[in-house]
Motif scaffolding. Structure first.
Motif, PDB file in Angstrom:
ATOM      1  N   ILE A 101       0.946  -1.058   0.000  1.00  0.00           N
ATOM      2  CA  ILE A 101       0.085  -0.270  -0.046  1.00  0.00           C
ATOM      3  C   ILE A 101       0.831   1.052  -0.440  1.00  0.00           C
ATOM      4  O   ILE A 101       1.636   1.265   1.288  1.00  0.00           O
ATOM      5  CB  ILE A 101      -0.742   0.200   1.394  1.00  0.00           C
ATOM      6  CG1 ILE A 101      -1.431  -1.254   1.617  1.00  0.00           C
ATOM      7  CG2 ILE A 101      -1.943   1.183   1.031  1.00  0.00           C
ATOM      8  CD1 ILE A 101      -2.820  -1.581  -0.135  1.00  0.00           C
ATOM      9  N   THR A 102       1.186   1.890  -1.165  1.00  0.00           N
ATOM     10  CA  THR A 102       1.694   3.001  -1.453  1.00  0.00           C
ATOM     11  C   THR A 102       1.728   4.244  -0.439  1.00  0.00           C
ATOM     12  O   THR A 102       1.665   5.368  -0.511  1.00  0.00           O
ATOM     13  CB  THR A 102       1.807   3.769  -2.674  1.00  0.00           C
ATOM     14  OG1 THR A 102       0.834   3.689  -3.563  1.00  0.00           O
ATOM     15  CG2 THR A 102       2.577   2.221  -3.595  1.00  0.00           C
ATOM     16  N   LEU A 103       0.577   4.630   1.418  1.00  0.00           N
ATOM     17  CA  LEU A 103       0.614   5.038   1.575  1.00  0.00           C
ATOM     18  C   LEU A 103       1.572   5.022   3.598  1.00  0.00           C
ATOM     19  O   LEU A 103       1.901   3.697   3.393  1.00  0.00           O
ATOM     20  CB  LEU A 103      -1.218   5.161   2.181  1.00  0.00           C
ATOM     21  CG  LEU A 103      -1.921   5.722   1.218  1.00  0.00           C
ATOM     22  CD1 LEU A 103      -3.198   5.331   1.307  1.00  0.00           C
ATOM     23  CD2 LEU A 103      -1.482   6.822   0.213  1.00  0.00           C
ATOM     24  N   GLU A 104       1.407   6.346   3.584  1.00  0.00           N
ATOM     25  CA  GLU A 104       1.900   5.852   5.136  1.00  0.00           C
ATOM     26  C   GLU A 104       1.252   4.537   6.138  1.00  0.00           C
ATOM     27  O   GLU A 104      -0.031   4.293   6.606  1.00  0.00           O
ATOM     28  CB  GLU A 104       1.450   6.835   6.131  1.00  0.00           C
ATOM     29  CG  GLU A 104       3.216   7.809   5.783  1.00  0.00           C
ATOM     30  CD  GLU A 104       2.818   9.322   6.194  1.00  0.00           C
ATOM     31  OE1 GLU A 104       2.138   9.652   7.266  1.00  0.00           O
ATOM     32  OE2 GLU A 104       3.672   9.698   6.207  1.00  0.00           O
ATOM     33  N   ASN A 105       1.677   3.831   6.821  1.00  0.00           N
ATOM     34  CA  ASN A 105       0.319   2.879   7.833  1.00  0.00           C
ATOM     35  C   ASN A 105      -0.349   3.603   8.737  1.00  0.00           C
ATOM     36  O   ASN A 105      -0.056   4.671   9.200  1.00  0.00           O
ATOM     37  CB  ASN A 105       1.385   1.659   8.544  1.00  0.00           C
ATOM     38  CG  ASN A 105       0.425   1.329   9.046  1.00  0.00           C
ATOM     39  OD1 ASN A 105      -0.457   1.148   9.401  1.00  0.00           O
ATOM     40  ND2 ASN A 105       1.308  -0.570   9.831  1.00  0.00           N
ATOM     41  N   PRO A 106      -1.828   3.707   8.618  1.00  0.00           N
ATOM     42  CA  PRO A 106      -2.698   4.527   9.420  1.00  0.00           C
ATOM     43  C   PRO A 106      -2.893   4.226  10.523  1.00  0.00           C
ATOM     44  O   PRO A 106      -3.813   5.145  11.129  1.00  0.00           O
ATOM     45  CB  PRO A 106      -4.102   5.080   8.475  1.00  0.00           C
ATOM     46  CG  PRO A 106      -3.780   3.329   7.828  1.00  0.00           C
ATOM     47  CD  PRO A 106      -2.314   2.963   7.187  1.00  0.00           C
TER      48      PRO A 106
END
Length: 261
Positions: A21-26
């Motif tokens: 997942i190309t986002l910060e870990n939420p």
């Protein structure tokens, strides 16, 4: 690249064991992705493909924008909120209490409390997209809107206000740049999920010789999907779908089919 045929789609429908997942870990908000790891025995990693850098207030001054000449602010993200108020602080600008705030999501609107007392301000929030704000813009069409944004931004807000002949000033207050992904050179995933064109461009910026091969690419939103196709890459998973409004939902549908579940 043109749309894949059914035969081509079938040939790429291989078992999924790992997803990036190309986002910060939420954190807690990633429970839905965590559910995927548990239910389908997958490896799911998070890695932000873009970095956000604040524009120096001296650079901002070169745009010759008078913040206090505006009566309303449009925020599309927490980044925009942070950088707007930091610029104001550096320039010793006190935002008037009667300033109106138009936020694309409720989460962004709630984030304003980091800088202002929400109950004393006029705040309008959408559910998910800029289109949700259109009725508010029409109702308040005589406001002078300021749009804090990055050097790379979506056209939806400017296009919408232009359509209704509403005054808008775009103010670049931060920059979106590719993150350093050099540590991922020997890491491979069955699926990589993108959420913005900037994330897609970061992939080819970091790895100009990258070959897709059997890596499936997923995109959230039409502009992200277009960015993938424009680079000649194959788009295997597209969200939102009528029966899967989220990326997690689209992934789950694909995994069930690819893993014969």
């Amino acid at each position: 690249m043109s749309e894949m045929t059914d035969i081509q789609k079938e040939s790429r429908l291989k078992k999924v064991d790992s997803i990036l997942i190309t986002l910060e870990n939420p954190g807690e908000k990633s429970l839905t992705y965590t559910d995927l790891t548990k239910v389908y025995n997958l490896k799911v990693d998070f890695r932000n493909f873009i970095d956000v850098k604040k524009s120096d207030h001296r650079e901002f001054r070169k745009q010759k924008i008078d913040i206090l000449a505006h009566t309303a602010i449009v925020f599309t993200s927490r980044h925009a909120v942070d950088h707007f108020f930091k610029i104001c602080e550096e320039m010793r600008i006190e935002v008037p209490i009667d300033m109106k705030y138009f936020c694309v999501t409720e989460q962004t609107a709630n984030y304003l409390q980091k800088y202002i007392t929400i109950r004393k301000r006029k705040i309008f929030a959408g559910n998910k997209t800029a289109a949700d704000l259109e009725p508010f813009f029409i109702k308040h069409k005589n406001e002078k809107y300021l749009f804090p944004c990055s050097n790379i931004r979506n056209n939806s807000v400017p296009d919408m206000l232009k359509k209704h002949g509403i005054a808008l000033t775009e103010a670049i207050m931060y920059e979106t740049v590719p993150a350093d992904l050099s540590d991922l050179t020997e890491v491979f995933y069955d699926i990589i999920c993108f959420f913005s064109p900037s994330g897609v461009h970061s992939l080819v910026h970091n790895f100009p010789d990258w070959k897709q091969n059997n890596t499936r690419l997923a995109a959230f939103g039409p502009t992200t999907a277009k960015a993938i196709r424009d680079l000649g890459l194959i788009l295997d998973i597209e969200a939102p779908l009528p029966n899967a409004p989220s990326m997690v939902g689209a992934l789950e549908l694909y995994i069930k089919k690819a893993n014969n579940l």
